[in-house]
Enzyme design. Structure first.
Site, PDB file in Angstrom:
ATOM      1  N   GLU A  67       0.822  -1.213   0.000  1.00 55.84           N
ATOM      2  CA  GLU A  67       0.000   0.000   0.000  1.00 55.84           C
ATOM      3  C   GLU A  67       0.857   1.264   0.000  1.00 55.84           C
ATOM      4  O   GLU A  67       0.696   2.145   0.831  1.00 55.84           O
ATOM      5  CB  GLU A  67      -0.957  -0.028   1.188  1.00 55.84           C
ATOM      6  N   GLU A  83      -4.259 -10.311   0.930  1.00 57.56           N
ATOM      7  CA  GLU A  83      -5.036 -10.127   2.153  1.00 57.56           C
ATOM      8  C   GLU A  83      -6.481 -10.477   1.837  1.00 57.56           C
ATOM      9  O   GLU A  83      -7.016 -10.056   0.816  1.00 57.56           O
ATOM     10  CB  GLU A  83      -4.956  -8.684   2.673  1.00 57.56           C
TER      11      GLU A  83
END
Length: 918
Positions: A400, A465
């Protein structure tokens, strides 16, 4: 001088990165008690200050956990202004001092001072001589101290800053904690500074190819490979056993260079992307993975080996086969354990800039050329440190951190240095520099589309994830797993995450964001693990273990055993069966199952079973046949269960005399000699879970606006007849005309039984799912035990129930609770045929019901913010449910699937009550 805190340089004075290894040469462990003083700004204490009166602090350690400042938790938001590379003047700075002795016999070899991890930036001096500075908290740093080291007494000074330019690159979802949190060691200057093991496996030939690059001429001895003092140039070795997460075969060896021995462990394996699939040793692999932060409730990110080993063993025992090191390289010893015990590893660089998303990614370091050296430095240090681990099968650029040319530069350098491993990054699905298509929290519908060929069909797909394990949940694990088995391109995923980050708290037991006075903070969002802070498995981990079983056992008219391993046959497992009549074992035995190859199946004959007269279930379990390094013989790996004899419908002859006593309003007051504190009435509310409260339109908010937590009940009429009673009611919330009409029909049955049939019908607009639909009653506090026949022993919900098997169980009311750090709905037992409460009140389903028993109400649970807020009262509160809404994973991901949403609709359900003591 603190100019380094206002620039982009990742460090100065450091030695180049190299592999982590321990040569058999002089070394001094510098862990232990150091002198420490905390200052409010970056200036710190003078280097030559008298430190005799300073506090003491353990190294490894994090100063906020030892009374110096406080921890702070944020998920995305930086806890300082976005003004890169600058940080605030209020910059807590810890000065460390350590005296140590160097023996005269050190040998004049000079020395290397190695720090495994310091958060977030530090500067070091030895005997007053400055060594340099470094950023990159979760990465090792070495300094050449040959010119400063002396025989006898030495003084090491280290200044650590909480904030630095490096903090902009470390915005991971975790606690902000500071200090020297990994090992510090003084090494005699190594003769062999570095080496790179290339150990490939030819899956068609069984041949190993071994090449070791060394920084100086060296020879290799590896008895298991038949090698003695050979130059490890390019060796071809027949008949080697490959390394895999299922069979982690390692060959011990020793490199000898200039009289120095360096132990190493060699694992032969080849990683490749072929035909759009990620393969190891020629086989597609399926990740049954978890994301793992390094965390301990008392020491933060300072972990000892026992804690690391506990994680690895727990993972192996719960069918986890892969770890993504979110979001930084772990302690090097953890990777040693992954090599030894067998776990696939995605090794992630210490990089996340998520907080720049709050400003539209303006100024994001991934796209700013001034940060390129810092990002490349972090990637180099990751790869060089961990390059010799066979468990590491992918490099990850970070997490991210947006997009940008600096990420491309990292990928290009990595591919040039180590072309043997694919490169991962998320978000990177549209970037040319990654080798896998990686997504977070994609809904099951999207995963299926990807499996069918949607988007980047030439790349394997991995959910880096998914299934956010926050509080009660996650749901949907079985649905995802079925897609992974159906579509070869979908190669599994990594649950977020392994452990709840609850820090030890003097008042609450475990604290989360805001409990330490910090602002900003993100509350309990850090409590999102498959194990509780003390590493006790949560129901979510048990559900994961069941969902990802490497052996699928189907018990019906026949018994089918499917081997879902990628490499290993079933010779290491034994198969045992038990036959239970209404939860009581009546027979057991062993199945003769051949050593089915990976991907194969077998249908052993159903054993000869004795006849039974009540509901009967056959359970087949796969257990370890002999001890493994990670578990003892008998450890259960997988199980399946099938019903052999259905339940018999109970006789319902009516009785003229009711065993129940009712009030004027038709509420049940007593069954036989059992007095109720409050009689059963319709209940639609549950204390919202972390997933109920998540997503763009949280169900918890919808339920509160609808007033489901404050329903009011009105009796319309009561009709009495011999042996029967009918009560008509309406339940509704203030301010709205939607309502639920309920009719309770009581009938006396023979055997002093009291049957209740409830019909509920919604009126008005119910355009949202219900939390639950069922009954609520209360019993005296003395009813402290529960025995039941149904799913157990743990809790179960519509989309998270596969780990609970049909059986007969007994617990105390206190044991029925699941201690989620942030209190929420928990403890529901599903498919209950009958239950006995307090040894007195027996409740039977028609055919089944959901059971929850607590010493507090749902409202008490909803109001609580910590477990210490829950105080037992003067009653035991019981929910008898027809149905509950699913769990989903909306705290960070998809919500409840349509088939597990509880819609308001006309329903009828029945229960039978009696005094079990009569």
């Amino acid at each position: 001088m603190t100019d380094y805190l206002a620039g982009f340089a990742p460090g100065a004075g450091r030695l180049g990165p190299r592999a982590a290894f321990a040569a058999r040469s002089p070394r001094i462990d510098l862990n232990g008690r150091w002198r420490f003083r905390l200052s409010p700004t970056a200036a710190g204490a003078p280097v030559d200050a008298d430190f005799s009166g300073w506090d003491e602090l353990p190294v490894p350690g994090m100063w906020q956990l030892h009374g110096h400042g406080g921890p702070a938790y944020t998920n995305v938001t930086y806890p300082f202004p976005l003004d890169p590379p600058f940080v605030p003047d209020e910059n807590p700075t810890g000065d460390y001092r350590r005296e140590f002795e160097v023996p005269e016999g050190w040998g004049g070899r000079g020395g290397v001072l190695r720090f495994e991890g310091v958060d977030s930036c530090f500067r070091a001096w030895l005997n007053g001589r400055e060594l340099g500075f470094s950023m990159g908290s979760r990465l090792p740093v070495e300094f050449d101290v040959s010119g400063a080291l002396v025989a006898g007494r030495n003084v090491l000074a280290v200044r650590v800053h909480q904030w630095s330019p490096g903090s902009y690159l470390e915005d991971q979802d975790m606690w902000w904690l500071s200090g020297i949190f990994r090992d510090v060691v003084l090494l005699a200057t190594p003769v062999l500074r570095d080496f790179f093991v290339h150990a490939d496996y030819g899956h068609r030939t069984g041949q190993g190819r071994l090449r070791i690059e060394t920084s100086a001429p060296a020879t290799l001895t590896a008895p298991g490979l038949g090698l003695a003092d050979v130059v490890p140039g390019d060796l071809r070795i027949d008949g080697v056993e490959p390394w895999s997460a299922e069979v982690p075969r390692l060959y011990d060896g020793v490199l000898r260079c200039g009289g120095e021995d360096v132990p190493l462990r060699i694992g032969f394996r080849t990683v490749a992307i072929e035909d759009g699939l990620l393969k190891v040793n020629g086989e597609r692999v399926l990740f049954r993975g978890v994301n793992r932060h390094e965390f301990h409730p008392g020491t933060g990110r300072a972990l000892d080996e026992a804690t690391m080993l506990a994680d690895v063993l727990a993972m192996k025992r719960h069918n986890v086969n892969a770890v993504r090191t979110s979001h930084y390289p772990p302690h090097p010893r953890f990777l040693d354990l992954c090599d030894e015990y067998g776990l696939w590893v995605i090794d992630e660089c210490d990089l996340e800039t998520h907080g720049f998303s709050r400003v539209g990614w303006r100024g994001n370091p991934s796209a700013d050329p001034r940060w390129r050296d810092a990002l490349l430095d972090r990637m180099r240090r990751t790869v060089e440190r961990d390059k010799n681990h066979p468990s590491v099968i992918m490099w990850s650029l970070g997490n991210e951190a947006g997009t940008g040319e600096n990420l491309r530069a990292m990928a290009e350098w990595t591919r040039g240095r180590d072309p043997s491993r694919p490169i991962h990054y998320e978000p990177g699905q549209d970037a040319a520099y990654v080798d896998v298509h990686s997504r977070m929290y994609a809904p099951v519908e999207e995963v299926e589309r990807i499996g069918r060929g949607d988007r980047h069909p030439g790349l394997p797909f991995v959910l880096c994830e998914y299934a956010h394990a926050m509080g009660n949940g996650p749901g949907l694990l079985a649905e995802y797993q079925e897609l992974f088995h159906t579509y070869p391109r979908c190669q599994g995923g990594f649950v977020w995450e392994w452990i709840d980050h609850g820090l030890a708290h003097p008042e609450y037991g475990f604290g989360y964001g805001g409990d330490f006075g910090e602002d900003p903070h993100d509350g309990p969002f850090v409590i999102d693990g498959l194990v509780f802070p003390d590493r006790t498995p949560s129901p979510g981990l048990l559900e994961f273990k069941k969902a990802v079983e490497p052996v699928r056992i189907t018990v019906a008219e026949s018994i089918v055993i499917e081997n879902l391993h990628d490499f290993r046959d079933l010779a290491h497992l034994a198969f045992v069966w038990t036959l239970e009549e209404e939860g009581t074992e009546v027979a057991r035995g062993a199945l003769d199952v051949p050593p089915v190859a990976a991907g194969g199946r077998a249908e052993p004959p159903v054993p000869a079973l004795p006849g039974t007269g009540a509901e009967t279930w056959l359970t087949v379990r796969a257990v370890l046949a002999a001890d493994e390094p990670w578990a003892k013989a008998g450890h259960e790996v997988a199980w399946g269960q099938g019903r052999i004899v259905p339940a018999q419908a109970p006789a319902r002859a009516h009785a003229a005399q009711s065993p129940g006593v009712f009030g004027d309003d038709g509420r049940l007051l007593r069954v036989g000699g059992v007095h109720l504190v409050s009689g059963p009435r319709l209940d639609l509310w549950r204390a919202p879970t972390g997933n109920d409260a998540g997503g763009p339109a949280p169900h918890a908010e919808v339920w509160r606006r609808a007033g489901l937590h404050r329903l009011r009940h009105r009796v319309i009429d009561v009709e009495r007849a011999p042996g029967a009673l009918t009560v008509r009611t309406v339940a509704a919330a203030a301010g709205h005309d939607r309502a639920m009409f309920a009719t309770y029909r009581w009938q006396a049955l023979t055997g002093d039984r009291l049957r209740l049939t409830v019909t509920a019908e919604p009126r008005g607009e119910w355009d949202f799912p219900l939390p639950r639909i069922g009954l609520r009653l209360a019993l005296p506090a003395a009813f402290g035990t529960v025995e039941w026949y149904g799913r157990g022993p743990g809790e179960a919900y519509p989309d998270s129930h596969r780990a609970a098997r049909i059986g007969r169980y007994a617990m105390t009311v206190d044991q029925m609770q699941t201690p989620y750090v942030f209190p929420q709905e928990n403890g529901h037992r599903a498919d209950v045929r009958w239950a006995v409460l307090g040894g007195r009140l027996r409740i039977e389903g028609d055919p089944v019901f959901g059971l929850t028993v607590r010493r507090w109400t749902s409202e008490d649970l909803d109001a609580a913010r910590h477990l210490t807020d829950l105080t037992p009262g003067d009653a035991v509160h019981v929910n008898l449910d027809l149905a509950q809404h699913g769990l989903g994973t909306a705290a960070c991901g998809p919500g409840v699937s349509p088939r597990h949403r509880l819609r308001a609709r006309p329903v009828t359900f029945g229960l039978t009550f009696r005094d079990a003591s009569l």
